[in-house]
Design an enzyme around this catalytic site. Sequence first.
Site, PDB file in Angstrom:
ATOM      1  CG  ASN A  68       0.770  -1.194 -18.753  1.00 50.25           C
ATOM      2  OD1 ASN A  68      -0.121  -0.543 -18.211  1.00 50.25           O
ATOM      3  ND2 ASN A  68       1.815  -0.625 -19.331  1.00 50.25           N
ATOM      4  CG  HIS A  93       9.106   1.830 -17.460  1.00 47.74           C
ATOM      5  ND1 HIS A  93       9.162   1.202 -18.677  1.00 47.74           N
ATOM      6  CD2 HIS A  93       7.863   1.591 -16.969  1.00 47.74           C
ATOM      7  CE1 HIS A  93       8.006   0.605 -18.925  1.00 47.74           C
ATOM      8  NE2 HIS A  93       7.198   0.814 -17.897  1.00 47.74           N
ATOM      9  CG  HIS A  94       9.849   4.829 -12.576  1.00 52.06           C
ATOM     10  ND1 HIS A  94      10.424   4.052 -11.597  1.00 52.06           N
ATOM     11  CD2 HIS A  94       8.700   4.188 -12.916  1.00 52.06           C
ATOM     12  CE1 HIS A  94       9.672   3.008 -11.341  1.00 52.06           C
ATOM     13  NE2 HIS A  94       8.607   3.061 -12.134  1.00 52.06           N
ATOM     14  N   PRO A 117       0.791  -1.236   0.000  1.00 49.28           N
ATOM     15  CG  PRO A 117       0.035  -0.934   2.200  1.00 49.28           C
ATOM     16  CD  PRO A 117       0.684  -1.958   1.296  1.00 49.28           C
ATOM     17  CE  LYS A 138       9.458  -1.819 -15.708  1.00 49.40           C
ATOM     18  NZ  LYS A 138       8.487  -2.373 -14.740  1.00 49.40           N
ATOM     19  CB  THR A 153       6.364  -6.934 -14.512  1.00 47.67           C
ATOM     20  OG1 THR A 153       7.375  -6.123 -13.900  1.00 47.67           O
ATOM     21  CG2 THR A 153       5.216  -6.045 -14.940  1.00 47.67           C
TER      22      THR A 153
END
Length: 266
Positions: A127, A155-156, A11, A159, A101
């Site tokens: 995704n 991506h950032h 969370p 990742k 993933t």
Amino acid sequence: MSNIKIVVAGPRGRMGREAVQLVARTENYQLVAVIDHKHSGKTLAELDGFTGLETPIYDNIEQCFQEHKPDVLIDLTTPEVGMYHTKTALQYGVRPVVGTTGFSVDDLAELDDLCKEKELGCIIAPNFAVGAVLMMKFSKLAAKYFQDVEIIELHHDQKLDAPSGTAVKTAQMISEVREEKQQGHHNEKETIQGARGANFDGMHIHSVRLPGLIAHQQVLFGSEGQTLTIRHDSYNRASFMSGVKLAVDTVMNLETLVYGLENIIE
């Protein structure tokens, strides 16, 4: 419609926070607990950014399932933790919706067998952005007419896996309709190793990692005298929540494993 009792794992992550808010604001969803390796025994309301959410936090997923008997687990953690959570959920009769993933072919086969044994649905989606799923479906369609293709995913820089699950899934879908072909000149040579990216059935996949990016992918097709580019951009993580909601609603009526949101989008 009766409430769907939901547990969210992870969370405090960027996606996890969005998922918590999605569940909290959706009329027939009930956030009964969250799974986090920290803050067990507290409530979300005691953490920054979760004002008013008196949801209990557990670090023991089995205790959580025993005490709350949820319908669905939304897991947005890591491949290793996600695999354990997914297996545990199925053992307890909880339907997993997994946005992690990095699952291997063997992992997916094991989970598929478990779903069939328990007659429970499970959705694993590389995704959750509906636009990204459509990009994959459009790419598969285009690959029937364009044999030469390269994938660039961006991506950032936090990742962990490369290439992304979306890029791998895109390549897998394209391979279903494309004959394997080694692209480029047959005498091509990398003067710096890795310059041509990863090789998947002759297609090349390139991974970019930079701060400021969220999740982006373009699929480039080429043939004599023309190119075709199919691109999707997620500018924030709220873009994934429509897919998460679709998966939660759909998994309640499944008895098998579904890998990829494209399989539940008409």
